[in-house]
Design a protein around this motif. Structure first.
Motif, PDB file in Angstrom:
ATOM      1  N   LEU A 138       0.817  -1.212   0.000  1.00  0.00           N
ATOM      2  CA  LEU A 138       0.000   0.000   0.000  1.00  0.00           C
ATOM      3  C   LEU A 138       0.858   1.273   0.000  1.00  0.00           C
ATOM      4  O   LEU A 138       0.629   2.178  -0.803  1.00  0.00           O
ATOM      5  CB  LEU A 138      -0.950  -0.020   1.201  1.00  0.00           C
ATOM      6  N   TRP A 139       1.826   1.361   0.889  1.00  0.00           N
ATOM      7  CA  TRP A 139       2.695   2.542   0.915  1.00  0.00           C
ATOM      8  C   TRP A 139       3.528   2.631  -0.351  1.00  0.00           C
ATOM      9  O   TRP A 139       3.719   3.720  -0.905  1.00  0.00           O
ATOM     10  CB  TRP A 139       3.597   2.520   2.151  1.00  0.00           C
ATOM     11  N   ASN A 140       4.052   1.500  -0.807  1.00  0.00           N
ATOM     12  CA  ASN A 140       4.843   1.477  -2.036  1.00  0.00           C
ATOM     13  C   ASN A 140       4.010   1.977  -3.213  1.00  0.00           C
ATOM     14  O   ASN A 140       4.470   2.781  -4.020  1.00  0.00           O
ATOM     15  CB  ASN A 140       5.358   0.058  -2.285  1.00  0.00           C
ATOM     16  N   ARG A 141       2.776   1.504  -3.320  1.00  0.00           N
ATOM     17  CA  ARG A 141       1.883   1.929  -4.406  1.00  0.00           C
ATOM     18  C   ARG A 141       1.591   3.423  -4.331  1.00  0.00           C
ATOM     19  O   ARG A 141       1.549   4.106  -5.355  1.00  0.00           O
ATOM     20  CB  ARG A 141       0.574   1.144  -4.341  1.00  0.00           C
ATOM     21  N   THR A 142       1.386   3.922  -3.118  1.00  0.00           N
ATOM     22  CA  THR A 142       1.092   5.341  -2.940  1.00  0.00           C
ATOM     23  C   THR A 142       2.271   6.204  -3.372  1.00  0.00           C
ATOM     24  O   THR A 142       2.110   7.167  -4.138  1.00  0.00           O
ATOM     25  CB  THR A 142       0.732   5.635  -1.467  1.00  0.00           C
ATOM     26  N   LEU A 145       2.821   5.988  -7.183  1.00  0.00           N
ATOM     27  CA  LEU A 145       1.828   6.787  -7.919  1.00  0.00           C
ATOM     28  C   LEU A 145       2.138   8.274  -7.816  1.00  0.00           C
ATOM     29  O   LEU A 145       2.067   8.995  -8.815  1.00  0.00           O
ATOM     30  CB  LEU A 145       0.420   6.494  -7.387  1.00  0.00           C
ATOM     31  N   LEU A 146       2.494   8.739  -6.623  1.00  0.00           N
ATOM     32  CA  LEU A 146       2.808  10.159  -6.456  1.00  0.00           C
ATOM     33  C   LEU A 146       4.040  10.564  -7.264  1.00  0.00           C
ATOM     34  O   LEU A 146       4.056  11.634  -7.882  1.00  0.00           O
ATOM     35  CB  LEU A 146       3.010  10.481  -4.975  1.00  0.00           C
ATOM     36  N   VAL A 147       5.063   9.732  -7.274  1.00  0.00           N
ATOM     37  CA  VAL A 147       6.285  10.053  -8.014  1.00  0.00           C
ATOM     38  C   VAL A 147       6.016  10.043  -9.522  1.00  0.00           C
ATOM     39  O   VAL A 147       6.395  10.991 -10.242  1.00  0.00           O
ATOM     40  CB  VAL A 147       7.425   9.073  -7.648  1.00  0.00           C
ATOM     41  N   ILE A 148       5.358   9.015 -10.018  1.00  0.00           N
ATOM     42  CA  ILE A 148       5.090   8.924 -11.459  1.00  0.00           C
ATOM     43  C   ILE A 148       4.157  10.042 -11.899  1.00  0.00           C
ATOM     44  O   ILE A 148       4.421  10.723 -12.902  1.00  0.00           O
ATOM     45  CB  ILE A 148       4.534   7.535 -11.819  1.00  0.00           C
TER      46      ILE A 148
END
Length: 175
Positions: A138-142, A145-148
């Protein structure tokens, strides 16, 4: 005593060196517009497919439990360098009927051979079906997504600034 300094003599290559003209071509502007449309489409796809699943996973992260009667109807993960994109169709039979949900996960990390998916849901909200993979990352996905999306948004803003600057120059040359 005063010594006069003369500049060194210029070679033929130095004398013929000229900078490119400031003229901006309309083809450059159209190329930037194409990139702007392309990046805007990628950002829209991210907002449409990835962000809603991420938001709903945050909502059920503490209460989700494995659901033995649920299944993964279709699941596939692709890895490009360190970015993983996983899509799955989850089906859960409830007393109110069958719930089917398509999930999309984008996360970063070293390549893994296989992911074992366990379908999970909040008993109070069985319509929000997710997987252990989505909740574990979950944190990795967040952050991914924010970086990309931040990088894509930066490209869009840069393209808009470029269009404004080059458009003014092209318009002046055309007049």
């Amino acid at each position: 005593m005063r010594i006069a300094m003369t500049p060194p003599a210029k070679t033929e290559a130095e004398e013929t060196l000229r900078l490119p003209s400031e003229r901006t071509s309309w083809t450059v502007i159209f190329g930037v517009l194409f990139g702007l449309v392309l990046f805007s489409g990628i950002l829209a796809a991210s907002a449409l497919y990835t962000a809603p699943v991420l938001i709903s996973d945050w909502q059920v992260r503490d209460t989700a439990q494995p659901v033995p009667r649920a299944r993964v109807a279709d699941g596939k993960c692709n890895a490009k360098l360190v970015i993983h994109i996983c899509n799955a169709t989850l089906t859960l039979s409830t007393p109110r009927g069958s719930t089917t949900r398509r999930v999309n996960y984008v996360f970063s990390g070293p390549q893994a051979a296989n992911f074992d998916l366990v379908v999970m849901a909040d008993p109070a909200r069985p319509d929000i079906v997710t997987t252990n993979l989505g909740l574990d990352r979950l944190w990795n996905r967040t952050i991914t997504l924010l970086v990309i999306d931040g990088a894509i948004l930066t490209c869009i803003v840069g393209a808009l600034v470029s269009i404004i600057r080059n458009g003014r120059a092209a318009f002046r040359v055309a007049m």
